[in-house]
Design a protein around this motif. Structure first.
Motif, PDB file in Angstrom:
ATOM      1  N   ILE A 143       0.841  -1.194   0.000  1.00 21.40           N
ATOM      2  CA  ILE A 143       0.000   0.000   0.000  1.00 21.40           C
ATOM      3  C   ILE A 143       0.875   1.242   0.000  1.00 21.40           C
ATOM      4  CG2 ILE A 143      -0.202   0.138   2.521  1.00 21.40           C
ATOM      5  CD1 ILE A 143      -3.243   0.845   2.006  1.00 21.40           C
ATOM      6  N   THR A 144       0.405   2.265  -0.682  1.00 16.66           N
ATOM      7  CA  THR A 144       1.032   3.580  -0.665  1.00 16.66           C
ATOM      8  C   THR A 144       0.014   4.546  -0.071  1.00 16.66           C
ATOM      9  OG1 THR A 144       2.303   3.083  -2.656  1.00 16.66           O
ATOM     10  CG2 THR A 144       2.052   5.411  -2.078  1.00 16.66           C
ATOM     11  N   PHE A 145       0.408   5.224   0.999  1.00 14.12           N
ATOM     12  CA  PHE A 145      -0.456   6.200   1.647  1.00 14.12           C
ATOM     13  C   PHE A 145      -0.235   7.549   0.977  1.00 14.12           C
ATOM     14  CE2 PHE A 145       0.686   3.054   4.964  1.00 14.12           C
ATOM     15  CZ  PHE A 145      -0.555   2.465   5.088  1.00 14.12           C
ATOM     16  N   CYS A 146      -1.298   8.135   0.463  1.00 11.73           N
ATOM     17  CA  CYS A 146      -1.190   9.370  -0.323  1.00 11.73           C
ATOM     18  C   CYS A 146      -1.626  10.614   0.437  1.00 11.73           C
ATOM     19  CB  CYS A 146      -2.022   9.241  -1.596  1.00 11.73           C
ATOM     20  SG  CYS A 146      -1.597   7.799  -2.595  1.00 11.73           S
ATOM     21  N   ARG A 147      -2.716  10.519   1.185  1.00 11.16           N
ATOM     22  CA  ARG A 147      -3.271  11.638   1.937  1.00 11.16           C
ATOM     23  C   ARG A 147      -3.913  11.107   3.210  1.00 11.16           C
ATOM     24  NH1 ARG A 147      -3.849  12.603  -3.225  1.00 11.16           N
ATOM     25  NH2 ARG A 147      -3.315  14.616  -4.092  1.00 11.16           N
ATOM     26  N   PRO A 148      -4.004  11.944   4.236  1.00 15.44           N
ATOM     27  CA  PRO A 148      -4.642  11.486   5.473  1.00 15.44           C
ATOM     28  C   PRO A 148      -6.162  11.484   5.364  1.00 15.44           C
ATOM     29  CG  PRO A 148      -3.951  13.760   5.701  1.00 15.44           C
ATOM     30  CD  PRO A 148      -3.448  13.298   4.355  1.00 15.44           C
ATOM     31  N   ALA A 149      -6.780  10.722   6.249  1.00 19.68           N
ATOM     32  CA  ALA A 149      -8.239  10.720   6.408  1.00 19.68           C
ATOM     33  C   ALA A 149      -8.529  10.964   7.883  1.00 19.68           C
ATOM     34  CB  ALA A 149      -8.829   9.398   5.952  1.00 19.68           C
ATOM     35  N   SER A 150      -9.575  11.717   8.151  1.00 22.43           N
ATOM     36  CA  SER A 150      -9.904  12.131   9.514  1.00 22.43           C
ATOM     37  C   SER A 150     -11.230  11.543   9.972  1.00 22.43           C
ATOM     38  CB  SER A 150      -9.989  13.664   9.585  1.00 22.43           C
ATOM     39  OG  SER A 150      -8.769  14.240   9.174  1.00 22.43           O
ATOM     40  N   VAL A 151     -11.456  11.612  11.273  1.00 24.62           N
ATOM     41  CA  VAL A 151     -12.703  11.125  11.862  1.00 24.62           C
ATOM     42  C   VAL A 151     -13.890  11.788  11.162  1.00 24.62           C
ATOM     43  CG1 VAL A 151     -14.120  11.119  13.960  1.00 24.62           C
ATOM     44  CG2 VAL A 151     -11.680  10.607  14.103  1.00 24.62           C
ATOM     45  N   GLY A 152     -14.872  10.967  10.818  1.00 23.16           N
ATOM     46  CA  GLY A 152     -16.084  11.449  10.173  1.00 23.16           C
ATOM     47  C   GLY A 152     -16.049  11.357   8.659  1.00 23.16           C
ATOM     48  N   GLU A 153     -14.868  11.237   8.075  1.00 28.35           N
ATOM     49  CA  GLU A 153     -14.793  11.144   6.620  1.00 28.35           C
ATOM     50  C   GLU A 153     -15.232   9.753   6.153  1.00 28.35           C
ATOM     51  OE1 GLU A 153     -11.570  14.291   5.053  1.00 28.35           O
ATOM     52  OE2 GLU A 153     -10.702  12.450   5.879  1.00 28.35           O
ATOM     53  N   VAL A 154     -15.978   9.745   5.067  1.00 25.07           N
ATOM     54  CA  VAL A 154     -16.422   8.497   4.465  1.00 25.07           C
ATOM     55  C   VAL A 154     -15.428   8.128   3.371  1.00 25.07           C
ATOM     56  CG1 VAL A 154     -18.274   7.331   3.197  1.00 25.07           C
ATOM     57  CG2 VAL A 154     -18.839   9.007   4.970  1.00 25.07           C
ATOM     58  N   LEU A 155     -14.890   6.916   3.480  1.00 26.57           N
ATOM     59  CA  LEU A 155     -13.922   6.432   2.497  1.00 26.57           C
ATOM     60  C   LEU A 155     -14.570   5.391   1.599  1.00 26.57           C
ATOM     61  CD1 LEU A 155     -10.797   5.942   4.802  1.00 26.57           C
ATOM     62  CD2 LEU A 155     -11.503   7.989   3.535  1.00 26.57           C
ATOM     63  N   THR A 156     -14.126   5.355   0.364  1.00 27.68           N
ATOM     64  CA  THR A 156     -14.580   4.359  -0.593  1.00 27.68           C
ATOM     65  C   THR A 156     -13.360   3.616  -1.116  1.00 27.68           C
ATOM     66  OG1 THR A 156     -16.449   5.752  -1.241  1.00 27.68           O
ATOM     67  CG2 THR A 156     -15.807   4.012  -2.783  1.00 27.68           C
ATOM     68  N   ALA A 157     -13.475   2.298  -1.176  1.00 24.40           N
ATOM     69  CA  ALA A 157     -12.417   1.458  -1.752  1.00 24.40           C
ATOM     70  C   ALA A 157     -12.980   0.802  -3.003  1.00 24.40           C
ATOM     71  CB  ALA A 157     -11.963   0.389  -0.761  1.00 24.40           C
ATOM     72  N   ARG A 158     -12.320   1.054  -4.126  1.00 23.90           N
ATOM     73  CA  ARG A 158     -12.725   0.440  -5.397  1.00 23.90           C
ATOM     74  C   ARG A 158     -11.628  -0.507  -5.843  1.00 23.90           C
ATOM     75  NH1 ARG A 158     -14.708   5.574  -5.544  1.00 23.90           N
ATOM     76  NH2 ARG A 158     -16.938   5.748  -5.962  1.00 23.90           N
ATOM     77  N   ALA A 159     -11.973  -1.787  -5.916  1.00 23.82           N
ATOM     78  CA  ALA A 159     -11.016  -2.817  -6.328  1.00 23.82           C
ATOM     79  C   ALA A 159     -11.336  -3.252  -7.744  1.00 23.82           C
ATOM     80  CB  ALA A 159     -11.100  -4.023  -5.388  1.00 23.82           C
ATOM     81  N   VAL A 160     -10.290  -3.489  -8.520  1.00 19.59           N
ATOM     82  CA  VAL A 160     -10.458  -3.959  -9.892  1.00 19.59           C
ATOM     83  C   VAL A 160      -9.401  -5.015 -10.189  1.00 19.59           C
ATOM     84  CG1 VAL A 160      -9.050  -2.111 -10.903  1.00 19.59           C
ATOM     85  CG2 VAL A 160     -10.774  -3.257 -12.281  1.00 19.59           C
ATOM     86  N   GLU A 161      -9.843  -6.031 -10.863  1.00 18.65           N
ATOM     87  CA  GLU A 161      -8.939  -7.106 -11.279  1.00 18.65           C
ATOM     88  C   GLU A 161      -8.132  -6.621 -12.477  1.00 18.65           C
ATOM     89  OE1 GLU A 161     -10.489 -11.280 -11.442  1.00 18.65           O
ATOM     90  OE2 GLU A 161     -10.362 -10.778 -13.580  1.00 18.65           O
ATOM     91  N   ARG A 162      -6.818  -6.747 -12.394  1.00 21.27           N
ATOM     92  CA  ARG A 162      -5.954  -6.376 -13.512  1.00 21.27           C
ATOM     93  C   ARG A 162      -5.685  -7.566 -14.416  1.00 21.27           C
ATOM     94  NH1 ARG A 162      -7.105  -1.471 -14.126  1.00 21.27           N
ATOM     95  NH2 ARG A 162      -6.571  -0.178 -12.362  1.00 21.27           N
ATOM     96  N   THR A 163      -5.416  -8.724 -13.798  1.00 18.80           N
ATOM     97  CA  THR A 163      -5.176  -9.930 -14.592  1.00 18.80           C
ATOM     98  C   THR A 163      -5.279 -11.155 -13.705  1.00 18.80           C
ATOM     99  OG1 THR A 163      -3.661 -11.023 -16.144  1.00 18.80           O
ATOM    100  CG2 THR A 163      -2.655  -9.914 -14.273  1.00 18.80           C
ATOM    101  N   ARG A 164      -5.691 -12.258 -14.327  1.00 26.89           N
ATOM    102  CA  ARG A 164      -5.630 -13.581 -13.695  1.00 26.89           C
ATOM    103  C   ARG A 164      -4.891 -14.487 -14.659  1.00 26.89           C
ATOM    104  NH1 ARG A 164     -10.992 -16.196 -11.916  1.00 26.89           N
ATOM    105  NH2 ARG A 164     -11.526 -15.733 -14.063  1.00 26.89           N
ATOM    106  N   PHE A 165      -3.988 -15.281 -14.116  1.00 28.60           N
ATOM    107  CA  PHE A 165      -3.221 -16.206 -14.946  1.00 28.60           C
ATOM    108  C   PHE A 165      -2.928 -17.445 -14.115  1.00 28.60           C
ATOM    109  CE2 PHE A 165      -0.659 -13.055 -12.903  1.00 28.60           C
ATOM    110  CZ  PHE A 165       0.443 -13.715 -12.398  1.00 28.60           C
ATOM    111  N   GLY A 166      -3.325 -18.602 -14.633  1.00 28.77           N
ATOM    112  CA  GLY A 166      -3.201 -19.825 -13.843  1.00 28.77           C
ATOM    113  C   GLY A 166      -3.987 -19.671 -12.556  1.00 28.77           C
ATOM    114  N   ARG A 167      -3.304 -19.899 -11.447  1.00 26.13           N
ATOM    115  CA  ARG A 167      -3.951 -19.752 -10.143  1.00 26.13           C
ATOM    116  C   ARG A 167      -3.623 -18.414  -9.485  1.00 26.13           C
ATOM    117  NH1 ARG A 167      -1.536 -24.485  -7.263  1.00 26.13           N
ATOM    118  NH2 ARG A 167      -2.351 -23.399  -5.450  1.00 26.13           N
ATOM    119  N   SER A 168      -2.997 -17.491 -10.219  1.00 23.39           N
ATOM    120  CA  SER A 168      -2.564 -16.203  -9.669  1.00 23.39           C
ATOM    121  C   SER A 168      -3.359 -15.052 -10.255  1.00 23.39           C
ATOM    122  CB  SER A 168      -1.072 -15.995  -9.960  1.00 23.39           C
ATOM    123  OG  SER A 168      -0.303 -17.008  -9.354  1.00 23.39           O
ATOM    124  N   GLY A 169      -3.331 -13.916  -9.564  1.00 23.84           N
ATOM    125  CA  GLY A 169      -3.996 -12.722 -10.052  1.00 23.84           C
ATOM    126  C   GLY A 169      -3.377 -11.474  -9.463  1.00 23.84           C
TER     127      GLY A 169
END
Length: 154
Positions: free
Chosen positions: A87-113
């Protein structure tokens, strides 16, 4: 026998995982949306999430991004675990802020991704960037009742 609908599999897996994930539930992480290879989660920063500088603890941010990664890499059905993540931390987040995490698959190959997760504040500012690597270890996901999810959908 027809193959289960990929959207139904992703939804069933995501809900079963979130139901059984005590750490993510304790952190207040909520599922917003899921599709095969795509997941969105939400979390409000609370006073229990902050460090000695009164900003969201890096471990909490990692937990949040890692949860999005976990649901995303399992969204196809087979049981999949992390083989690594950073993980790379870019900016702080404070109490009360709503955070969103968006995950996306870049690639799957064999049993790895490879998966990327972007964590943002409501103002759109990026708080953290996460990259996870996965390894598939099982045929299907067990549901919360012990019945295999893909068996339930067929």
């Amino acid at each position: 026998m027809t193959a289960p609908d990929p959207l139904k599999v992703a939804d069933a897996v995501a809900h079963a995982m979130m139901l059984n994930d005590r750490a993510s539930n304790a952190a207040g992480i909520e599922l917003v949306s899921v599709a095969p290879g795509k997941v969105t989660l939400r979390m409000t920063v609370t006073k229990d999430h902050v460090n000695g500088f009164d900003i969201c603890h890096g471990g909490v941010l990692f937990l949040f991004a890692d949860t999005a990664f976990a649901v995303c890499c399992n969204s196809h059905g087979p049981q999949t675990v992390a083989s690594g993540g950073e993980i790379t931390f870019c900016r702080p987040a404070s109490v009360g802020e709503v955070l969103t995490a968006r995950a996306v698959e870049r690639t799957r190959f064999g049993r790895s991704g490879v998966y990327d997760v972007t964590v943002t504040r409501d103002d759109g500012e990026i708080v953290a960037e996460f990259r996870g690597r996965s390894r598939t270890i099982g045929e299907t996901q067990p549901g919360s009742d012990g019945v295999r999810i893909t068996e339930r959908l067929t």
